[in-house]
Design a protein around this motif. Sequence first.
Motif, PDB file in Angstrom:
ATOM      1  N   TYR A 144      69.684  41.653 -24.078  1.00 18.53           N
ATOM      2  CA  TYR A 144      70.194  40.466 -24.256  1.00 18.53           C
ATOM      3  C   TYR A 144      69.303  38.988 -25.020  1.00 18.53           C
ATOM      4  O   TYR A 144      68.051  39.076 -24.054  1.00 18.53           O
ATOM      5  N   GLY A 145      69.920  37.760 -24.839  1.00 17.70           N
ATOM      6  CA  GLY A 145      69.010  36.817 -25.479  1.00 17.70           C
ATOM      7  C   GLY A 145      68.536  36.097 -23.288  1.00 17.70           C
ATOM      8  O   GLY A 145      70.076  36.203 -22.555  1.00 17.70           O
ATOM      9  N   ASP A 146      68.202  34.896 -23.282  1.00 21.89           N
ATOM     10  CA  ASP A 146      68.141  34.387 -21.830  1.00 21.89           C
ATOM     11  C   ASP A 146      69.328  33.768 -22.352  1.00 21.89           C
ATOM     12  O   ASP A 146      68.630  33.384 -21.138  1.00 21.89           O
ATOM     13  N   ASP A 147      69.100  33.400 -22.529  1.00 14.26           N
ATOM     14  CA  ASP A 147      70.334  32.553 -22.488  1.00 14.26           C
ATOM     15  C   ASP A 147      71.628  33.006 -21.916  1.00 14.26           C
ATOM     16  O   ASP A 147      72.820  32.087 -21.215  1.00 14.26           O
ATOM     17  N   ILE A 148      72.458  34.547 -22.481  1.00 12.21           N
ATOM     18  CA  ILE A 148      73.524  35.392 -21.382  1.00 12.21           C
ATOM     19  C   ILE A 148      72.810  36.474 -20.282  1.00 12.21           C
ATOM     20  O   ILE A 148      73.692  36.791 -20.062  1.00 12.21           O
ATOM     21  N   TRP A 149      71.432  36.676 -20.348  1.00 14.58           N
ATOM     22  CA  TRP A 149      70.853  37.170 -20.073  1.00 14.58           C
ATOM     23  C   TRP A 149      71.179  37.545 -18.403  1.00 14.58           C
ATOM     24  O   TRP A 149      71.258  36.022 -17.910  1.00 14.58           O
ATOM     25  N   THR A 150      71.553  37.893 -17.139  1.00 13.22           N
ATOM     26  CA  THR A 150      71.327  38.083 -16.189  1.00 13.22           C
ATOM     27  C   THR A 150      70.727  39.741 -15.486  1.00 13.22           C
ATOM     28  O   THR A 150      70.971  40.497 -16.475  1.00 13.22           O
ATOM     29  N   ASN A 151      70.047  39.480 -14.503  1.00 13.51           N
ATOM     30  CA  ASN A 151      69.160  39.844 -13.776  1.00 13.51           C
ATOM     31  C   ASN A 151      69.676  42.080 -13.831  1.00 13.51           C
ATOM     32  O   ASN A 151      69.810  42.638 -14.142  1.00 13.51           O
ATOM     33  N   VAL A 152      71.553  41.854 -13.404  1.00 11.70           N
ATOM     34  CA  VAL A 152      72.283  42.880 -13.161  1.00 11.70           C
ATOM     35  C   VAL A 152      72.316  43.632 -15.160  1.00 11.70           C
ATOM     36  O   VAL A 152      72.575  44.707 -15.011  1.00 11.70           O
ATOM     37  N   ARG A 153      73.175  42.673 -15.642  1.00 12.17           N
ATOM     38  CA  ARG A 153      72.683  43.136 -17.290  1.00 12.17           C
ATOM     39  C   ARG A 153      71.813  43.612 -17.625  1.00 12.17           C
ATOM     40  O   ARG A 153      71.531  44.472 -18.395  1.00 12.17           O
ATOM     41  N   GLY A 154      70.371  43.068 -17.654  1.00 14.67           N
ATOM     42  CA  GLY A 154      69.518  43.582 -18.323  1.00 14.67           C
ATOM     43  C   GLY A 154      68.785  44.943 -17.435  1.00 14.67           C
ATOM     44  O   GLY A 154      68.480  45.483 -17.731  1.00 14.67           O
ATOM     45  N   GLN A 155      69.212  44.842 -15.970  1.00 14.87           N
ATOM     46  CA  GLN A 155      68.827  46.306 -15.119  1.00 14.87           C
ATOM     47  C   GLN A 155      69.465  47.869 -15.506  1.00 14.87           C
ATOM     48  O   GLN A 155      69.234  48.890 -15.983  1.00 14.87           O
ATOM     49  N   LEU A 156      71.404  47.333 -15.793  1.00 14.20           N
ATOM     50  CA  LEU A 156      72.058  47.879 -16.239  1.00 14.20           C
ATOM     51  C   LEU A 156      71.811  48.655 -17.855  1.00 14.20           C
ATOM     52  O   LEU A 156      72.336  49.583 -18.917  1.00 14.20           O
ATOM     53  N   SER A 157      70.723  47.962 -18.264  1.00 10.37           N
ATOM     54  CA  SER A 157      70.337  48.339 -19.778  1.00 10.37           C
ATOM     55  C   SER A 157      69.714  49.584 -20.449  1.00 10.37           C
ATOM     56  O   SER A 157      69.162  49.872 -20.737  1.00 10.37           O
ATOM     57  N   SER A 158      69.069  49.951 -18.492  1.00  6.45           N
ATOM     58  CA  SER A 158      67.767  51.076 -18.883  1.00  6.45           C
ATOM     59  C   SER A 158      68.921  52.312 -19.376  1.00  6.45           C
ATOM     60  O   SER A 158      69.936  52.576 -19.270  1.00  6.45           O
ATOM     61  N   VAL A 159      68.128  53.154 -19.700  1.00  6.44           N
ATOM     62  CA  VAL A 159      68.846  54.464 -19.746  1.00  6.44           C
ATOM     63  C   VAL A 159      67.866  55.504 -18.934  1.00  6.44           C
ATOM     64  O   VAL A 159      66.911  55.946 -18.738  1.00  6.44           O
ATOM     65  N   ASP A 160      69.145  56.807 -18.249  1.00  4.45           N
ATOM     66  CA  ASP A 160      68.294  57.682 -17.774  1.00  4.45           C
ATOM     67  C   ASP A 160      68.164  58.603 -19.039  1.00  4.45           C
ATOM     68  O   ASP A 160      69.227  58.849 -19.594  1.00  4.45           O
ATOM     69  N   ARG A 161      67.429  59.794 -18.891  1.00  6.53           N
ATOM     70  CA  ARG A 161      66.891  61.262 -19.365  1.00  6.53           C
ATOM     71  C   ARG A 161      66.581  61.902 -18.831  1.00  6.53           C
ATOM     72  O   ARG A 161      65.932  61.623 -17.733  1.00  6.53           O
ATOM     73  N   VAL A 162      66.486  63.181 -19.272  1.00  6.84           N
ATOM     74  CA  VAL A 162      66.287  64.264 -17.729  1.00  6.84           C
ATOM     75  C   VAL A 162      64.828  64.388 -18.783  1.00  6.84           C
ATOM     76  O   VAL A 162      64.954  65.315 -20.167  1.00  6.84           O
ATOM     77  N   TYR A 163      63.849  65.084 -18.656  1.00 11.14           N
ATOM     78  CA  TYR A 163      62.472  65.096 -19.175  1.00 11.14           C
ATOM     79  C   TYR A 163      61.985  67.374 -18.545  1.00 11.14           C
ATOM     80  O   TYR A 163      61.183  67.778 -18.684  1.00 11.14           O
ATOM     81  N   GLY A 164      63.059  67.320 -18.388  1.00 14.43           N
ATOM     82  CA  GLY A 164      62.650  69.182 -18.852  1.00 14.43           C
ATOM     83  C   GLY A 164      61.715  69.795 -17.953  1.00 14.43           C
ATOM     84  O   GLY A 164      62.251  69.045 -16.647  1.00 14.43           O
ATOM     85  N   TRP A 165      61.014  70.338 -17.621  1.00 15.59           N
ATOM     86  CA  TRP A 165      59.602  71.132 -16.361  1.00 15.59           C
ATOM     87  C   TRP A 165      59.045  69.952 -16.009  1.00 15.59           C
ATOM     88  O   TRP A 165      59.524  70.486 -14.809  1.00 15.59           O
ATOM     89  N   CYS A 166      59.115  68.505 -17.040  1.00 11.32           N
ATOM     90  CA  CYS A 166      58.336  68.463 -16.110  1.00 11.32           C
ATOM     91  C   CYS A 166      58.958  67.003 -15.095  1.00 11.32           C
ATOM     92  O   CYS A 166      58.311  66.085 -14.946  1.00 11.32           O
ATOM     93  N   HIS A 167      60.206  67.155 -15.163  1.00 13.58           N
ATOM     94  CA  HIS A 167      60.731  65.442 -14.558  1.00 13.58           C
ATOM     95  C   HIS A 167      60.761  65.348 -13.361  1.00 13.58           C
ATOM     96  O   HIS A 167      60.386  64.213 -12.838  1.00 13.58           O
ATOM     97  N   SER A 168      60.085  66.687 -12.529  1.00 12.87           N
ATOM     98  CA  SER A 168      60.218  66.535 -11.100  1.00 12.87           C
ATOM     99  C   SER A 168      57.977  66.146 -10.865  1.00 12.87           C
ATOM    100  O   SER A 168      58.102  65.420 -10.255  1.00 12.87           O
ATOM    101  N   ILE A 169      57.456  66.291 -11.962  1.00 11.94           N
ATOM    102  CA  ILE A 169      56.177  66.358 -11.625  1.00 11.94           C
ATOM    103  C   ILE A 169      56.454  65.046 -12.118  1.00 11.94           C
ATOM    104  O   ILE A 169      55.237  63.713 -11.675  1.00 11.94           O
ATOM    105  N   ILE A 170      57.059  64.406 -13.132  1.00 13.39           N
ATOM    106  CA  ILE A 170      56.959  62.468 -12.676  1.00 13.39           C
ATOM    107  C   ILE A 170      58.075  62.025 -12.426  1.00 13.39           C
ATOM    108  O   ILE A 170      58.707  60.920 -12.388  1.00 13.39           O
ATOM    109  N   HIS A 171      58.118  62.644 -11.328  1.00 18.96           N
ATOM    110  CA  HIS A 171      59.053  61.876  -9.865  1.00 18.96           C
ATOM    111  C   HIS A 171      60.260  60.914 -10.202  1.00 18.96           C
ATOM    112  O   HIS A 171      60.882  59.947  -9.577  1.00 18.96           O
ATOM    113  N   ASN A 172      60.900  62.538 -11.182  1.00 21.74           N
ATOM    114  CA  ASN A 172      62.231  61.691 -11.255  1.00 21.74           C
ATOM    115  C   ASN A 172      62.308  59.935 -11.733  1.00 21.74           C
ATOM    116  O   ASN A 172      63.654  59.683 -11.643  1.00 21.74           O
ATOM    117  N   ILE A 173      61.362  59.944 -12.782  1.00 20.08           N
ATOM    118  CA  ILE A 173      61.157  58.302 -13.404  1.00 20.08           C
ATOM    119  C   ILE A 173      62.619  58.433 -14.026  1.00 20.08           C
ATOM    120  O   ILE A 173      62.586  57.414 -15.100  1.00 20.08           O
TER     121      ILE A 173
END
Length: 239
Positions: A144-173
């Motif tokens: 989002y451009g700064d003109d319409i960006w909000t904190n919640v909108r921005g945080q929701l643009s994060s993406v969940d992925r599974v990192y296989g065998w090392c998923h827990s090793i990297i603290h589930n990030i």
Amino acid sequence: MEQPYIVLIVVSRQLSHKHHHKNTGNIDKDEVFYPVRKSKDPNVRMLLPGFGLGIGWFMYLVHGYRPRGVAHFNLWFPMFRGHFFQCAVSLASLVAWCLVLNWFRLTFGLSALLYHHTVPTSIFATYIVIITFLHHSEEGVPWYGDDIWTNVRGQLSSVDRVYGWCHSIIHNIGTHQVHHLFPKVPHYRLEEATVHFRKAFPSLVNIRDDRILPSFCRMFLKYARQCTVGDDESIHVYK
């Protein structure tokens, strides 16, 4: 052996990471891997393959991500104002650590230094580049451009992925949406909190389950072709 780097730059890196959390998904203010406004894009935009992977991480620490470059070793950089002493201690510690590494090389040889420090640190740096990029880059996930960006909108643009065998090793990030929406949730509660979030707000979930390295290559190519956006563009989505 990569841990000393984490400790030694913790102050400046913490501050730039805090800035990222405060501006996630904001084209005009985020910290790294953001789309670049056309007027601020250099005449010749050069991207190392895969952002240079481990090399790119160290280049980022020195120069920051252009055009808004945060020089993590510049004690007078505006972002670090009010934290001069802490940053100076970190920088002095880094210099001391470099002296230790040189002593190690002189004592045990260059091959030992490469084996015990350089190669592991390069692997760590490569992993940082890959997961940081994939946390916030995917088809259909908006910036989002700064003109319409909000904190919640921005945080929701994060993406969940599974990192296989090392998923827990990297603290589930890899379960990144909850990490951004509720950064005080400890890493060992991220999976549990994510289950509740997905159940309560299924329409807001961004999750991808394809393999990590192919995803990184796919999205890097899309970024290289589509990362320049118009000066008046309010929403940018990779297609």
